[in-house]
Write a protein that holds these residues in place. Structure first.
Motif, PDB file in Angstrom:
ATOM      1  N   SER A   1       0.845  -1.190   0.000  1.00 11.93           N
ATOM      2  CA  SER A   1       0.000   0.000   0.000  1.00 11.93           C
ATOM      3  C   SER A   1       0.881   1.241   0.000  1.00 11.93           C
ATOM      4  N   VAL A   2       0.277   2.396  -0.205  1.00 16.93           N
ATOM      5  CA  VAL A   2       1.027   3.655  -0.139  1.00 16.93           C
ATOM      6  C   VAL A   2       1.634   3.820   1.248  1.00 16.93           C
ATOM      7  N   ASP A   3       0.931   3.374   2.275  1.00 16.31           N
ATOM      8  CA  ASP A   3       1.451   3.452   3.648  1.00 16.31           C
ATOM      9  C   ASP A   3       2.789   2.733   3.768  1.00 16.31           C
ATOM     10  N   ASP A   4       2.874   1.523   3.197  1.00 13.97           N
ATOM     11  CA  ASP A   4       4.115   0.737   3.269  1.00 13.97           C
ATOM     12  C   ASP A   4       5.263   1.461   2.573  1.00 13.97           C
ATOM     13  N   VAL A   5       4.980   1.994   1.387  1.00 12.42           N
ATOM     14  CA  VAL A   5       6.016   2.671   0.605  1.00 12.42           C
ATOM     15  C   VAL A   5       6.489   3.930   1.322  1.00 12.42           C
TER      16      VAL A   5
ATOM     17  N   SER B   1       1.073  11.719   1.752  1.00  7.34           N
ATOM     18  CA  SER B   1       0.825  12.821   0.814  1.00  7.34           C
ATOM     19  C   SER B   1       2.110  13.251   0.115  1.00  7.34           C
ATOM     20  N   TYR B   2       3.216  13.253   0.848  1.00  9.25           N
ATOM     21  CA  TYR B   2       4.502  13.628   0.264  1.00  9.25           C
ATOM     22  C   TYR B   2       4.895  12.642  -0.831  1.00  9.25           C
TER      23      TYR B   2
ATOM     24  N   PHE C   1       5.791  11.210  -6.363  1.00  8.33           N
ATOM     25  CA  PHE C   1       5.681  10.134  -7.343  1.00  8.33           C
ATOM     26  C   PHE C   1       5.013  10.641  -8.618  1.00  8.33           C
ATOM     27  N   LYS C   2       3.933  11.353  -8.437  1.00  5.84           N
ATOM     28  CA  LYS C   2       3.181  11.881  -9.582  1.00  5.84           C
ATOM     29  C   LYS C   2       4.011  12.915 -10.344  1.00  5.84           C
ATOM     30  N   GLU C   3       4.721  13.781  -9.611  1.00  4.70           N
ATOM     31  CA  GLU C   3       5.529  14.830 -10.247  1.00  4.70           C
ATOM     32  C   GLU C   3       6.672  14.231 -11.068  1.00  4.70           C
ATOM     33  N   GLU C   4       7.339  13.226 -10.518  1.00  2.00           N
ATOM     34  CA  GLU C   4       8.557  12.711 -11.151  1.00  2.00           C
ATOM     35  C   GLU C   4       8.288  11.626 -12.180  1.00  2.00           C
TER      36      GLU C   4
ATOM     37  N   PHE D   1       2.643   9.131 -12.878  1.00  2.00           N
ATOM     38  CA  PHE D   1       1.536   8.252 -12.511  1.00  2.00           C
ATOM     39  C   PHE D   1       1.563   8.030 -11.007  1.00  2.00           C
ATOM     40  N   THR D   2       0.512   7.406 -10.491  1.00  2.00           N
ATOM     41  CA  THR D   2       0.363   7.270  -9.044  1.00  2.00           C
ATOM     42  C   THR D   2       1.151   6.079  -8.500  1.00  2.00           C
ATOM     43  N   VAL D   3       1.311   6.080  -7.181  1.00  2.00           N
ATOM     44  CA  VAL D   3       1.984   4.959  -6.519  1.00  2.00           C
ATOM     45  C   VAL D   3       1.191   3.678  -6.755  1.00  2.00           C
TER      46      VAL D   3
END
Length: 401
Positions: free
Chosen positions: A307-311, A320-321, A326-329, A332-334
């Motif tokens: 999940s995003v929490d794990d990453v 949120s960070y 991830f989206k900026e660089e 696409f989403t995590v």
């Protein structure tokens, strides 16, 4: 000869994982016996071009095989690790074997008991097996010269010329030569390093380091290895502790050698090894170190319910960070990247294993088999079974459902 008994005895004596394989059928697997899990056929990892065959699937994990001539049988050695077992290596091995998480503790204990070997030591085992099984001799250097993903050794004359260059006349040229050498290793470009070593016109002199040629070569090896590790590999991004461990292992291996030529060959192999490891740590342009760490973490944990929490927890940042960066660089989403990595792993399992769709879906932690199939078709415009039919290297031994 009873080859299964031979493999069992070899494993008992050496502690190295052994498999006996006939085409797609695994006749014996030492790790499978120990762990009581289904073995994955190592021959599906690559087509065999040589006998024996040495393959470096990553800088830390190696495999090898010896075909028993006049039979369809292969004795496979591996996995063998060139550094002590870490959490990262466990994940990498389990992903490679598509092993469920419930076996992690027993796998970690078993793999930790495998003797740590350098590439040169491992090749000696393949040489010995080839002699035992086929009554033929081959040098370890010939195996090291085989073209593998992480090992591209040149001919022996190139190895000798490098050492001769390092021991010749112009002492004042040593420093600029070494600066360029370390820079190539920091950059992690194996091809550039090979070209530099084999075409350099700089003439060097190291002075007399011992009373005999062999001791001189070993002392030169020790000095060079320490410099390569400290001034090339570590600044190039290789983990500090791993670098120290590799320096120790290479020096220990060097001390066992009995000819100058073998020391020279190991020295060249060592340089390429450190350079390859530095290359594997390089961060692509336009990607921050934090997001690169996220990418590597996701790729090595496809068999977990990520999940995003794990990453985010892995790099000690907020959700949120991570989502914003991830989206900026990457654009696409995590979540999209996690799904993509799991589906890429599914493609590999469909091609190289006989696991059913239900088993693949469960192993990669999809919410359900229909959900897995739906995502796969949306991404690749064909069903998992259609993909398997188009990419299988050999007919499956059981019908996938």
């Amino acid at each position: 000869m009873d080859y299964i008994a031979f493999c069992k005895n070899y494993f008992a004596v050496t502690g190295l994982p052994v498999n006996l394989v006939n085409n797609d059928e695994i006749l014996y697997s030492s790790l499978s016996d120990l762990l009581h899990i289904q073995a994955v056929n190592p021959t599906k990892i690559w087509p065999q071009d040589h006998n024996p065959e040495f393959r470096c699937l990553s800088s830390d994990i190696v495999y090898g095989s010896v075909q028993i001539e006049n039979t369809g049988d292969y004795v496979m050695l591996g996995p063998i690790f060139s550094v002590p077992i870490t959490e990262e290596l466990i994940h990498r091995y389990m992903n490679e074997q598509a092993t469920p998480l419930k076996y992690k503790e027993s796998i970690m204990e078993t793999l930790a008991s495998i003797p740590t070997l350098t590439h040169a030591q491992f090749c000696q085992h393949l040489v010995f097996l080839h002699q035992c099984l086929n009554q033929k001799e081959i040098s370890a250097l010939e195996l090291l010269e085989q073209k593998a993903p992480q090992m591209h050794l040149q001919k022996e004359k190139h190895i000798k010329s490098i050492t001769e260059n390092m021991e010749n006349e112009c002492l004042h040229n040593t420093y600029p030569f070494e600066l360029e050498l370390f820079q190539h290793i920091q950059n992690g470009n194996v091809t550039a390093l090979q070209n530099f070593l084999t075409s350099s016109t700089i003439v060097l002199k190291e002075g007399t380091l011992a009373q005999t040629p062999l001791r001189h070569a070993k002392n030169l090896f020790i000095i060079t290895t320490a410099k390569i590790g400290m001034l090339g590999a570590i600044p190039g991004g290789v983990d500090v502790e791993k670098t120290y461990q590799l320096i120790d292992l290479y020096i220990q291996e060097c001390e066992k050698l009995q000819t100058v030529e073998r020391v020279q060959a190991l020295q060249y192999s060592m340089m390429l090894d450190f350079c390859q490891r530095a290359g594997e740590t390089k961060i692509p342009k336009g990607i921050s170190k934090e997001i690169y760490e996220c990418i590597n973490y996701i790729r090595s944990h496809t068999n977990t319910p990520l999940s995003v929490d794990d990453v985010a927890w892995n790099i000690r940042k907020s959700n949120s960070y991570v989502m914003k960066k991830f989206k900026e660089e990457l654009g696409f989403t995590v979540g999209a990247f996690i799904t993509r990595c799991k589906l890429e792993e599914a493609k590999s399992l469909l091609t190289y294993s006989n696991k059913t769709l239900a088993e693949i879906s469960s192993y990669l932690c999809f919410s359900s088999q229909p959900h897995f199939q739906s995502l796969f078709k949306k991404q690749y415009h064909m069903t998992p079974l259609e993909y398997r039919k188009h990419t299988r290297l050999a007919p499956p031994t059981s019908s996938p459902q």
